[in-house]
Design a protein around this motif. Sequence first.
Motif, short mmCIF file in Angstrom:
data_model
loop_
_atom_site.label_atom_id
_atom_site.label_comp_id
_atom_site.label_asym_id
_atom_site.label_seq_id
_atom_site.Cartn_x
_atom_site.Cartn_y
_atom_site.Cartn_z
N GLU A 28 -3.24 6.58 -7.29
CA GLU A 28 -3.47 4.94 -7.23
C GLU A 28 -3.97 4.65 -5.70
O GLU A 28 -5.14 4.09 -5.54
CB GLU A 28 -2.31 4.18 -7.37
N ARG A 29 -3.58 5.58 -4.69
CA ARG A 29 -4.08 5.48 -3.45
C ARG A 29 -5.62 5.86 -3.30
O ARG A 29 -6.38 5.15 -2.61
CB ARG A 29 -3.27 6.15 -2.42
N ASP A 30 -5.98 7.06 -4.06
CA ASP A 30 -7.56 7.50 -4.05
C ASP A 30 -8.37 6.45 -4.85
O ASP A 30 -9.32 6.23 -4.16
CB ASP A 30 -7.32 8.83 -4.87
N GLU A 31 -7.66 5.69 -5.79
CA GLU A 31 -8.57 4.94 -6.30
C GLU A 31 -8.74 3.65 -5.43
O GLU A 31 -9.79 2.90 -5.38
CB GLU A 31 -7.78 4.35 -7.71
N LEU A 52 0.71 -1.21 0.00
CA LEU A 52 0.00 -0.10 0.05
C LEU A 52 0.98 1.31 0.03
O LEU A 52 0.54 2.20 -0.59
CB LEU A 52 -0.85 0.10 0.98
N SER A 53 1.92 1.17 0.70
CA SER A 53 2.79 2.26 0.85
C SER A 53 3.47 2.75 -0.51
O SER A 53 4.04 3.84 -0.66
CB SER A 53 3.85 1.95 1.83
N GLU A 54 3.66 1.82 -1.45
CA GLU A 54 3.97 2.28 -2.75
C GLU A 54 3.03 2.75 -3.87
O GLU A 54 3.42 3.17 -4.96
CB GLU A 54 4.95 0.85 -3.30
N LEU A 55 1.91 2.75 -3.48
CA LEU A 55 1.02 3.38 -4.41
C LEU A 55 1.14 4.88 -4.58
O LEU A 55 1.49 5.57 -3.70
CB LEU A 55 -0.55 2.90 -3.90
#
Length: 334
Positions: free
Chosen positions: A55-58, A48-51
């Motif tokens: 991408e994190r919003d999606e 998750l930390s690499e998004l």
Amino acid sequence: MKVSVPSISSWETGNPPRIPPQYRLERYAIFFATKRSVADGVVRLLPLSELTTKERDEQTRLLNELTQLRKEALNRQSKKPVESLVPSDQDTPPKDPWHFSDGGPITIICSQVPEQERATIPYASPTSVDYISLYKYSDLDSLFELYGHLRAANPDSKVTLRATEDLSENDLTTHVALLGGVDYNEITTSMVRDIRLPVQQVPDWDGEKGPYFEVNKQGDSLRFYPSTVGSGDDLRLIEDVGFFYRGINPDNTDYTLTICNGMYARGVYGAVRALTDIRFRDRNAAFLRERFGAAESYSILMRVRIRGRVAVTPDWTFDRVRLHEWSEAPADDG
């Protein structure tokens, strides 16, 4: 994702009615949030930390949608007669590895502060009027975390706390949980030698790169070091190496041996928190079941990230967090 075809089919058809657990949805949301999950024909689950921010919003949007759908499905199920619902391992929280169904006694053997260092701690001496016994333990964060969890998970078991200097003849033949490494816990040293793990802790404090964990695999040797910045009094830990082992107690095969270790105290704490932190323990427990199944013994060497002064709980479902895995199949009774 290591989900069986029948399980996915039962989620899709609803006959029998089964619903995927929340921790599965979290992983699916990460997977479908980025095309990088299938880039170059290689299927992967990114941490998750690499998004990226986009991408994190999606991922957040997808997870909210999936969570809402799951909630609606649970509401529909709750309106059906209980006898019509088919139980499923996928729908229930994973079993807590710290729960021992036999109700047997449990002993936590914690590393202890060397006597020369203990002499500098006020009230650590038994001759002091304000003597505090706990000052002899060197992994207090881990000890408090694990002791409370073991008492809650095993209300019918006797949970005993011991330093190596206080051990009795009965302590080593219970369910044993070892906290701390080979330099501060002589029982860890002895047990690791007896069970012959492929992972060894090397307390090379005076070496050029310092202490490390060493993995021996098919004649090759790999070393994993903690990450630090600065030097001397300004030395700061930014990532530790933690170690978790579960197997049969070599002194009593009816019970278990568990080791939570690290190069530093926060590595030990990360290994403990992986299965006690309410936000991560279920998914990490599920990972153990999926990865190791009925293995007689297994271990995970892991990264424990430090944010400021805080050890971040390792999420074993992320490949980057796991440095090495090992397991031993059950003995053949035939």
